[in-house]
Write a protein that holds these residues in place. Structure first.
Motif, mmCIF file in Angstrom:
data_model
loop_
_atom_site.group_PDB
_atom_site.id
_atom_site.type_symbol
_atom_site.label_atom_id
_atom_site.label_comp_id
_atom_site.label_asym_id
_atom_site.label_seq_id
_atom_site.Cartn_x
_atom_site.Cartn_y
_atom_site.Cartn_z
ATOM 1 N N HIS A 21 -21.857 71.364 -9.532
ATOM 2 C CA HIS A 21 -21.602 72.541 -10.311
ATOM 3 C C HIS A 21 -20.757 73.445 -9.897
ATOM 4 C CE1 HIS A 21 -24.335 70.109 -12.836
ATOM 5 N NE2 HIS A 21 -24.979 69.987 -12.147
ATOM 6 N N ASN A 22 -19.910 74.257 -10.870
ATOM 7 C CA ASN A 22 -19.315 75.172 -10.715
ATOM 8 C C ASN A 22 -20.242 76.624 -10.491
ATOM 9 O OD1 ASN A 22 -17.383 77.708 -10.753
ATOM 10 N ND2 ASN A 22 -16.006 76.457 -11.493
ATOM 11 N N SER A 23 -20.074 77.175 -9.384
ATOM 12 C CA SER A 23 -21.381 78.234 -8.963
ATOM 13 C C SER A 23 -20.799 79.528 -10.194
ATOM 14 C CB SER A 23 -21.135 78.593 -7.691
ATOM 15 O OG SER A 23 -19.919 79.155 -7.152
ATOM 16 N N ARG A 24 -19.609 79.547 -10.546
ATOM 17 C CA ARG A 24 -19.101 80.702 -11.174
ATOM 18 C C ARG A 24 -19.801 80.618 -12.749
ATOM 19 N NH1 ARG A 24 -17.792 85.696 -10.040
ATOM 20 N NH2 ARG A 24 -15.511 86.407 -11.405
ATOM 21 N N ILE A 25 -19.700 79.360 -13.061
ATOM 22 C CA ILE A 25 -20.412 79.023 -14.532
ATOM 23 C C ILE A 25 -22.081 79.194 -14.295
ATOM 24 C CG2 ILE A 25 -20.921 77.401 -16.131
ATOM 25 C CD1 ILE A 25 -17.968 76.195 -15.506
ATOM 26 N N ILE A 26 -22.584 79.089 -13.286
ATOM 27 C CA ILE A 26 -23.933 79.166 -13.079
ATOM 28 C C ILE A 26 -24.160 80.617 -13.158
ATOM 29 C CG2 ILE A 26 -25.889 78.931 -11.460
ATOM 30 C CD1 ILE A 26 -24.589 76.175 -12.490
ATOM 31 N N GLU A 27 -23.144 81.452 -12.504
ATOM 32 C CA GLU A 27 -23.408 82.859 -12.675
ATOM 33 C C GLU A 27 -23.486 83.459 -13.989
ATOM 34 O OE1 GLU A 27 -21.025 86.916 -11.196
ATOM 35 O OE2 GLU A 27 -20.899 85.231 -10.148
ATOM 36 N N TYR A 28 -22.620 82.929 -14.954
ATOM 37 C CA TYR A 28 -22.594 83.183 -16.253
ATOM 38 C C TYR A 28 -23.821 82.882 -17.008
ATOM 39 C CZ TYR A 28 -17.458 82.525 -15.789
ATOM 40 O OH TYR A 28 -16.201 82.557 -15.449
ATOM 41 N N HIS A 29 -24.349 81.719 -16.610
ATOM 42 C CA HIS A 29 -25.757 81.353 -17.173
ATOM 43 C C HIS A 29 -26.856 82.399 -16.761
ATOM 44 C CE1 HIS A 29 -24.815 77.727 -19.133
ATOM 45 N NE2 HIS A 29 -24.486 77.189 -18.084
ATOM 46 N N SER A 30 -26.727 83.009 -15.603
ATOM 47 C CA SER A 30 -27.780 83.923 -14.994
ATOM 48 C C SER A 30 -27.703 84.983 -15.899
ATOM 49 C CB SER A 30 -27.310 84.242 -13.426
ATOM 50 O OG SER A 30 -26.265 85.226 -13.429
ATOM 51 N N HIS A 31 -26.773 85.463 -16.709
ATOM 52 C CA HIS A 31 -27.053 86.441 -17.541
ATOM 53 C C HIS A 31 -27.546 85.922 -19.183
ATOM 54 C CE1 HIS A 31 -24.643 89.607 -15.309
ATOM 55 N NE2 HIS A 31 -24.197 88.513 -14.759
ATOM 56 N N THR A 32 -28.249 85.048 -19.295
ATOM 57 C CA THR A 32 -28.964 84.503 -20.409
ATOM 58 C C THR A 32 -30.393 84.215 -19.988
ATOM 59 O OG1 THR A 32 -28.597 82.145 -20.259
ATOM 60 C CG2 THR A 32 -26.766 83.454 -21.172
ATOM 61 N N SER A 33 -31.310 84.561 -20.873
ATOM 62 C CA SER A 33 -32.692 84.121 -20.747
ATOM 63 C C SER A 33 -32.956 82.666 -20.490
ATOM 64 C CB SER A 33 -33.452 84.446 -22.101
ATOM 65 O OG SER A 33 -33.232 83.926 -22.952
ATOM 66 N N LEU A 34 -32.018 81.696 -20.676
ATOM 67 C CA LEU A 34 -32.041 80.495 -20.555
ATOM 68 C C LEU A 34 -31.933 80.097 -18.895
ATOM 69 C CD1 LEU A 34 -32.338 77.471 -21.493
ATOM 70 C CD2 LEU A 34 -29.825 77.496 -21.804
ATOM 71 N N GLY A 35 -30.853 80.733 -18.257
ATOM 72 C CA GLY A 35 -30.542 80.679 -16.929
ATOM 73 C C GLY A 35 -30.562 79.155 -16.204
ATOM 74 N N ALA A 36 -29.660 78.553 -17.146
ATOM 75 C CA ALA A 36 -29.316 77.225 -17.007
ATOM 76 C C ALA A 36 -28.587 77.200 -15.752
ATOM 77 C CB ALA A 36 -28.290 76.608 -18.025
ATOM 78 N N LEU A 37 -28.878 75.942 -14.857
ATOM 79 C CA LEU A 37 -28.335 75.430 -13.430
ATOM 80 C C LEU A 37 -27.264 74.635 -13.494
ATOM 81 C CD1 LEU A 37 -32.063 75.723 -11.829
ATOM 82 C CD2 LEU A 37 -30.472 77.394 -11.969
ATOM 83 N N THR A 38 -26.738 74.175 -14.364
ATOM 84 C CA THR A 38 -25.827 73.222 -14.408
ATOM 85 C C THR A 38 -24.538 73.819 -15.239
ATOM 86 O OG1 THR A 38 -25.975 71.886 -16.436
ATOM 87 C CG2 THR A 38 -27.307 71.301 -14.523
ATOM 88 N N ASP A 39 -23.345 73.338 -14.851
ATOM 89 C CA ASP A 39 -22.081 73.796 -15.817
ATOM 90 C C ASP A 39 -21.965 72.763 -16.546
ATOM 91 O OD1 ASP A 39 -21.157 71.333 -14.389
ATOM 92 O OD2 ASP A 39 -19.750 72.773 -13.237
ATOM 93 N N GLU A 40 -22.780 71.817 -17.040
ATOM 94 C CA GLU A 40 -22.583 70.936 -18.186
ATOM 95 C C GLU A 40 -23.535 71.392 -19.287
ATOM 96 O OE1 GLU A 40 -23.847 68.414 -15.851
ATOM 97 O OE2 GLU A 40 -21.841 67.945 -15.043
ATOM 98 N N THR A 41 -24.355 72.521 -19.067
ATOM 99 C CA THR A 41 -25.122 73.050 -20.220
ATOM 100 C C THR A 41 -24.178 73.919 -20.963
ATOM 101 O OG1 THR A 41 -27.332 73.035 -18.774
ATOM 102 C CG2 THR A 41 -27.145 74.638 -20.687
ATOM 103 N N PRO A 42 -24.057 74.057 -22.293
ATOM 104 C CA PRO A 42 -23.257 74.558 -23.023
ATOM 105 C C PRO A 42 -23.291 76.131 -22.584
ATOM 106 C CG PRO A 42 -24.359 73.235 -24.770
ATOM 107 C CD PRO A 42 -25.087 73.208 -23.270
ATOM 108 N N TRP A 43 -21.921 76.708 -22.132
ATOM 109 C CA TRP A 43 -22.039 78.018 -21.660
ATOM 110 C C TRP A 43 -21.234 78.958 -22.338
ATOM 111 C CZ3 TRP A 43 -17.044 79.049 -19.141
ATOM 112 C CH2 TRP A 43 -16.613 77.723 -18.907
ATOM 113 N N CYS A 44 -20.568 78.840 -23.648
ATOM 114 C CA CYS A 44 -19.807 79.864 -24.183
ATOM 115 C C CYS A 44 -20.332 81.340 -24.380
ATOM 116 C CB CYS A 44 -19.222 79.196 -25.535
ATOM 117 S SG CYS A 44 -20.266 79.085 -26.944
ATOM 118 N N ALA A 45 -21.783 81.155 -24.876
ATOM 119 C CA ALA A 45 -22.488 82.351 -25.011
ATOM 120 C C ALA A 45 -22.782 82.969 -23.636
ATOM 121 C CB ALA A 45 -23.694 82.182 -25.895
ATOM 122 N N ALA A 46 -23.090 82.179 -22.900
ATOM 123 C CA ALA A 46 -23.247 82.780 -21.410
ATOM 124 C C ALA A 46 -21.993 83.497 -20.812
ATOM 125 C CB ALA A 46 -23.763 81.620 -20.199
ATOM 126 N N PHE A 47 -21.022 83.088 -21.021
ATOM 127 C CA PHE A 47 -19.784 83.581 -20.639
ATOM 128 C C PHE A 47 -19.489 84.802 -21.449
ATOM 129 C CE2 PHE A 47 -14.897 84.117 -21.308
ATOM 130 C CZ PHE A 47 -14.565 84.291 -19.928
#
Length: 135
Positions: A21-47
């Motif tokens: 998984h792309n670590s940058r996308i995982i970083e985006y996810h870290s800014h949400t309460s979901l905190g997903a750990l894959t780049d396949e989890t929808p990430w538009c809102a995390a971005f």
């Protein structure tokens, strides 16, 4: 820097196939309460959350695109950098969130994450807009 400037600096970030998984996308996810750990989890809102918070603006802290329907102030006259919340299909829980760039005939040009699995520009139908939001 503005949230849109942060978004522009991320153009080209994209999902990786397989389990690497792309670590940058995982970083985006870290800014949400979901905190997903894959780049396949929808990430538009995390971005969008990541861009806002980098610029010192409070986000919704949610991985749900439609969480932005109550963020900021609604505007009917969008300007570059405003947030756009779009519907996806007829599912009222589904959506997409991105940054407004400009109107082009019956479409809008937007810059966002998880657009063709990357951070890029994409066109959307105006009729799919649920709300334009501004800080």
């Amino acid at each position: 820097m503005t949230p849109l400037e942060y978004a522009k600096n991320e153009i080209g970030v994209k999902e990786k196939s397989g389990s690497n998984h792309n670590s940058r996308i995982i970083e985006y996810h870290s800014h949400t309460s979901l905190g997903a750990l894959t780049d396949e989890t929808p990430w538009c809102a995390a971005f969008v959350c990541w861009c806002l918070e980098k610029a010192g603006i409070k986000s919704t802290n949610s991985a749900r695109a439609r969480s932005y329907l109550t963020w900021g102030v609604e505007t009917k006259d969008p300007q570059e950098g405003d947030i756009v919340v779009l519907k996806r299909s007829n599912d009222p829980s589904s959506g997409h969130v991105t940054f407004f760039i400009r109107c082009v005939n019956d479409k809008i040009l937007c810059l966002g994450g998880n657009q063709s699995d990357s951070v890029c520009y994409a066109y959307y139908k105006k009729e799919d807009v649920l709300s334009y939001r501004r800080v």
